[in-house]
Motif scaffolding. Structure first.
Motif, PDB file in Angstrom:
ATOM      1  N   ILE A  55       6.972 -14.312  -2.429  1.00  0.00           N
ATOM      2  CA  ILE A  55       8.221 -13.643  -2.763  1.00  0.00           C
ATOM      3  C   ILE A  55       8.604 -12.675  -1.641  1.00  0.00           C
ATOM      4  CG2 ILE A  55       7.952 -13.825  -5.261  1.00  0.00           C
ATOM      5  CD1 ILE A  55       6.946 -10.903  -5.243  1.00  0.00           C
ATOM      6  N   VAL A  56       9.887 -12.361  -1.554  1.00  0.00           N
ATOM      7  CA  VAL A  56      10.377 -11.359  -0.618  1.00  0.00           C
ATOM      8  C   VAL A  56      11.224 -10.361  -1.395  1.00  0.00           C
ATOM      9  CG1 VAL A  56      10.334 -12.813   1.446  1.00  0.00           C
ATOM     10  CG2 VAL A  56      12.349 -12.830  -0.025  1.00  0.00           C
ATOM     11  N   GLY A  57      11.287  -9.145  -0.868  1.00  0.00           N
ATOM     12  CA  GLY A  57      12.082  -8.111  -1.510  1.00  0.00           C
ATOM     13  C   GLY A  57      12.105  -6.872  -0.645  1.00  0.00           C
ATOM     14  N   HIS A  58      12.434  -5.747  -1.240  1.00  0.00           N
ATOM     15  CA  HIS A  58      12.459  -4.488  -0.517  1.00  0.00           C
ATOM     16  C   HIS A  58      12.200  -3.354  -1.500  1.00  0.00           C
ATOM     17  CE1 HIS A  58      16.425  -4.247  -2.365  1.00  0.00           C
ATOM     18  NE2 HIS A  58      16.383  -2.947  -2.149  1.00  0.00           N
ATOM     19  N   VAL A  59      11.813  -2.225  -0.946  1.00  0.00           N
ATOM     20  CA  VAL A  59      11.756  -0.983  -1.713  1.00  0.00           C
ATOM     21  C   VAL A  59      12.545   0.060  -0.950  1.00  0.00           C
ATOM     22  CG1 VAL A  59       9.503  -1.527  -2.705  1.00  0.00           C
ATOM     23  CG2 VAL A  59       9.628  -0.151  -0.620  1.00  0.00           C
ATOM     24  N   GLY A  60      13.066   1.029  -1.676  1.00  0.00           N
ATOM     25  CA  GLY A  60      13.743   2.131  -1.018  1.00  0.00           C
ATOM     26  C   GLY A  60      12.746   3.168  -0.543  1.00  0.00           C
ATOM     27  N   LYS A  61      13.042   3.783   0.593  1.00  0.00           N
ATOM     28  CA  LYS A  61      12.183   4.859   1.057  1.00  0.00           C
ATOM     29  C   LYS A  61      12.365   6.062   0.134  1.00  0.00           C
ATOM     30  CE  LYS A  61      12.484   3.403   5.902  1.00  0.00           C
ATOM     31  NZ  LYS A  61      12.927   3.771   7.258  1.00  0.00           N
ATOM     32  N   PRO A  62      11.281   6.796  -0.242  1.00  0.00           N
ATOM     33  CA  PRO A  62       9.914   6.713   0.288  1.00  0.00           C
ATOM     34  C   PRO A  62       8.972   5.895  -0.592  1.00  0.00           C
ATOM     35  CG  PRO A  62      10.128   8.732  -0.949  1.00  0.00           C
ATOM     36  CD  PRO A  62      11.452   8.015  -1.077  1.00  0.00           C
ATOM     37  N   ASP A  63       9.484   4.954  -1.395  1.00  0.00           N
ATOM     38  CA  ASP A  63       8.593   4.150  -2.238  1.00  0.00           C
ATOM     39  C   ASP A  63       7.584   3.366  -1.412  1.00  0.00           C
ATOM     40  OD1 ASP A  63       9.803   5.128  -4.459  1.00  0.00           O
ATOM     41  OD2 ASP A  63      10.699   3.233  -5.116  1.00  0.00           O
ATOM     42  N   ASP A  64       7.948   3.041  -0.170  1.00  0.00           N
ATOM     43  CA  ASP A  64       7.014   2.319   0.688  1.00  0.00           C
ATOM     44  C   ASP A  64       5.754   3.140   0.934  1.00  0.00           C
ATOM     45  OD1 ASP A  64       8.755   4.061   2.162  1.00  0.00           O
ATOM     46  OD2 ASP A  64       7.978   3.200   4.009  1.00  0.00           O
ATOM     47  N   ALA A  65       5.932   4.461   1.156  1.00  0.00           N
ATOM     48  CA  ALA A  65       4.785   5.332   1.392  1.00  0.00           C
ATOM     49  C   ALA A  65       4.009   5.558   0.102  1.00  0.00           C
ATOM     50  CB  ALA A  65       5.259   6.664   1.972  1.00  0.00           C
ATOM     51  N   ILE A  66       4.719   5.695  -1.015  1.00  0.00           N
ATOM     52  CA  ILE A  66       4.065   5.937  -2.297  1.00  0.00           C
ATOM     53  C   ILE A  66       3.163   4.761  -2.674  1.00  0.00           C
ATOM     54  CG2 ILE A  66       4.475   6.211  -4.774  1.00  0.00           C
ATOM     55  CD1 ILE A  66       7.046   7.740  -4.027  1.00  0.00           C
ATOM     56  N   HIS A  67       3.637   3.536  -2.393  1.00  0.00           N
ATOM     57  CA  HIS A  67       2.863   2.332  -2.728  1.00  0.00           C
ATOM     58  C   HIS A  67       1.876   1.932  -1.625  1.00  0.00           C
ATOM     59  CE1 HIS A  67       4.614   1.007  -6.526  1.00  0.00           C
ATOM     60  NE2 HIS A  67       5.807   1.351  -6.079  1.00  0.00           N
TER      61      HIS A  67
END
Length: 238
Positions: A55-67
């Motif tokens: 799968i492909v997708g995205h997260v909004g910053k700063p969710d990338d750092a949180i995860h």
């Protein structure tokens, strides 16, 4: 999700269908501050073949750092049709209620996409959901301009997840007789339960027609709500 062999889903085409039809997922990870869950839309990777669950997708910053995106293992929960099943639909037998559902769990460490790859995924996401509208408005369409779109991309982080572990479960009254299943589907189609996805009876028909075809039985028939059901004892999960 605890697996039960009676309810396991293993067909890749069916798993891809469930993911494609239920793109709003829950992303779960365990970080230094404990468990965290986010909710985003995903798509099947357009470069994947018929058996690929990437799968492909995205997260909004700063969710990338949180995860810890790209560094830690993620669990992606795909929730398909589900709903409450009343014990009154089983007939005049001792019984308790249950909840029918279809769910796919994908686990793995995602790959971070480049900005250009992320843009393509964002474009696909917008197109996917706009295409069913009478006047679709695509990501690159005015009044959006390139500066605005690039700024949008800069605030997100794209990912590609090729799962290393897949658990998929289709709990749709497989432990009930054909007569009881017919009755449950009829009640769901009649809209009796306010706690049921309207797509659930179609999902039950799909699953049980395949089961009946495999054993040479007639397809699931329509039973009027209120018709009697054959008593059938509880076995395994409700």
């Amino acid at each position: 999700m605890r697996q039960n062999p009676s309810f396991a889903m293993t067909d890749a085409a069916e798993l891809r269908r469930l993911i494609d039809e239920n793109p709003w997922v829950t992303i779960v990870s365990a970080g230094p501050d404990g468990l965290v869950a986010s909710h985003y839309a995903v798509l099947l990777d357009e470069e994947g073949d018929s058996g690929d669950l990437t799968i492909v997708g995205h997260v909004g910053k700063p969710d990338d750092a949180i995860h810890g995106l790209g560094e830690r293992e993620l669990l992606v929960v795909v929730q398909g049709p589900h709903g409450y099943i009343s014990p009154g639909w089983y007939g005049d037998v001792p019984s308790v209620p249950t909840w029918n559902f279809v769910s796919v769990h994908l686990t793995g460490v995602p790959e971070i996409l480049s900005p250009e790859e992320n843009l393509r995924v964002l474009d696909r996401l917008v197109a996917r959901f706009e295409r069913s509208l009478p006047q679709p408005r695509l990501m690159w369409q005015a009044p959006n301009d390139e500066e605005y779109v690039r700024r949008l991309e800069h605030g997100t982080v794209g990912f590609r997840l090729t799962p290393t572990k897949v658990i998929a479960k289709r709990k749709l009254s497989q432990n009930k007789s054909d007569e009881v299943v017919d009755r449950v589907v009829a009640e769901l189609e009649a809209g009796v339960s306010p706690y049921a996805d309207p797509r659930l009876p179609a999902e039950m028909r799909r699953a049980h027609d395949a089961l009946r075809a495999a054993r040479g039985a007639a397809p699931l028939r329509a039973t009027p709500p209120g018709a009697g059901a054959t008593p059938h004892g509880e076995r395994g999960e409700r």
